[in-house]
Write an enzyme that holds these catalytic residues in place. Sequence first.
Site, PDB file in Angstrom:
ATOM      1  N   SER A  40       0.832  -1.208   0.000  1.00 50.40           N
ATOM      2  CA  SER A  40       0.000   0.000   0.000  1.00 50.40           C
ATOM      3  C   SER A  40       0.864   1.255   0.000  1.00 50.40           C
ATOM      4  O   SER A  40       0.601   2.214  -0.735  1.00 50.40           O
ATOM      5  CB  SER A  40      -0.873   0.036   1.260  1.00 50.40           C
ATOM      6  N   GLY A 112      -5.711  -3.740  -7.641  1.00 48.32           N
ATOM      7  CA  GLY A 112      -6.899  -2.936  -7.366  1.00 48.32           C
ATOM      8  C   GLY A 112      -6.510  -1.576  -6.811  1.00 48.32           C
ATOM      9  O   GLY A 112      -7.115  -0.546  -7.138  1.00 48.32           O
ATOM     10  N   ARG A 140     -13.212  -6.945 -11.045  1.00 47.60           N
ATOM     11  CA  ARG A 140     -13.423  -6.283  -9.744  1.00 47.60           C
ATOM     12  C   ARG A 140     -14.253  -5.003  -9.887  1.00 47.60           C
ATOM     13  O   ARG A 140     -14.110  -4.272 -10.860  1.00 47.60           O
ATOM     14  CB  ARG A 140     -12.073  -6.011  -9.075  1.00 47.60           C
ATOM     15  N   SER A 185     -13.374   1.474   2.723  1.00 51.80           N
ATOM     16  CA  SER A 185     -12.357   1.175   1.715  1.00 51.80           C
ATOM     17  C   SER A 185     -11.331   2.288   1.629  1.00 51.80           C
ATOM     18  O   SER A 185     -11.652   3.424   1.262  1.00 51.80           O
ATOM     19  CB  SER A 185     -13.017   0.983   0.341  1.00 51.80           C
ATOM     20  N   GLN A 187      -9.059   2.345  -0.490  1.00 54.72           N
ATOM     21  CA  GLN A 187      -8.841   2.625  -1.913  1.00 54.72           C
ATOM     22  C   GLN A 187      -9.803   3.702  -2.395  1.00 54.72           C
ATOM     23  O   GLN A 187      -9.413   4.627  -3.109  1.00 54.72           O
ATOM     24  CB  GLN A 187      -9.000   1.346  -2.733  1.00 54.72           C
ATOM     25  N   ASP A 333      -6.882  -7.948   4.524  1.00 50.14           N
ATOM     26  CA  ASP A 333      -6.077  -8.794   3.632  1.00 50.14           C
ATOM     27  C   ASP A 333      -5.587 -10.074   4.310  1.00 50.14           C
ATOM     28  O   ASP A 333      -4.923 -10.895   3.677  1.00 50.14           O
ATOM     29  CB  ASP A 333      -4.868  -8.002   3.115  1.00 50.14           C
TER      30      ASP A 333
END
Length: 450
Positions: A40, A112, A140, A185, A187, A333
């Site tokens: 990340s 992703g 996804r 999230s 992301q 994860d």
Amino acid sequence: MAETTDVTGPADASGPAQQHWIVAPGCPLRGTLTVPGDKSISHRAVMLAALADGVSTIDGFLEGEDTRATAAIFARMGVRIEAPAPSRRIVHGVGLDGLRAPDGPLDCGNAGTGMRLLAGLLAGQRFDSVLVGDASLSRRPMRRVTVPLAQMGARIDTAEGGLPPLRIHGGQRLQGRVHTLEVASAQVKSALLLAGLYAAGHTEVNEPHPTRDYTERMLAAFGVDIVFSPGHARLHGGQRLRATDVAVPADISSAAFFIVAASIVPGSELRLRQVGLNPRRTGLLRVLRQMGADIREEHPGEHGGEPVADLVVRHAPLRGIAVPEAVVPDMIDEFPALFVAAACADGPTTVRGAAELRVKESDRIAGMAAGLRTLGLRVDETPDGATIYPGVLHGGCVDSHGDHRIAMAFAVAAQRATGPVQIRDVANVATSFPGFDTLACAAGFDLRRM
Ligand code: S3P
């Protein structure tokens, strides 16, 4: 010092024949291991360094396919990135508006994180761009980023069903707004904050549960005025980034496989050196300790502004638990590894509130349940989790479903099996943990490539 420009992209999905592992039941695991840099943080370091004014050095950069794909994408947009040594990048930032239009689709590989964060970052550019990914990434969901970005004025077309590729129309005037997210999230939050750099006014993100705050912390380190606290972040657009050096700590999501392996194999003791322990990533440690694991933290310190420590893990009998739902985002994860710990515990373990696992690199609930059943266990699935009933693990042939974390989880499960476990389709492990097999063998795994 040798200097090379890093233009290495993701592996070609249609490339060489599939790789498999055969993993024999283990002996006690021992030694001191250093796992690679955090995925990340590595993605974000390249992105922010590319947008900054000046030259940034990244140390501890993850040499994984995912993060190399992100670096290659910025190289395609005119950012000079040197790779003078493994895990080091020198990024010559081009400034907030200095990216060049790419000459074709940008390949995010399996990542992703790469695709979703780039969707936000590219939504604010003057040029058009197209983001593509491998077979797994192409399945996804992307509406979670395209819908709130559209509310800011972005124009992004997806394929049928909100799937990649993403066709991003440049030259839009983005407007900051307050986002209240339905999905926890990092992301999505990060995509909106990156778009917010290019938007008029303030962009604010509120999350249903706090997620990893690396984007916020790193934007602050690059000189951006950003206000954030768990579950909340706010910045105003138009701010320039100032180059800074980034030190990437070891990835706890990679360490997770060895933490579980040492916990479940009698006689084991492993030391994992200087692992990143951001509280939004340490849910697995909390859950394993609740199950009875013996995990000590030694030599605590700070690396690149993140808390780190050596983790010393000794075998301990584990008991099954109901995983508290509130901890799920902090270990999102780590469920493949947790399923293996649960398989070796005393009593069932229940996971709920983890529907996100169904839209990761693969459907991780289904993939882990299928593999554990193949090895002889009972696993009951629900839409948002599973109950894992421990028992004797037999040898057998399991499929990774092209998912790096499922592949590594079953290499760990094999340590407690009564016969060899064949794990099919493991090439994907290189997306997040290049050299896993070598490190695992150094710790005492009997793992061979086929
Ligand atoms: C990531 C956030 C998580 C995690 C992924 C990396 C990130 O995804 O699963 O591996 O770097 O922001 P979500 O934010 O979609 O939960």
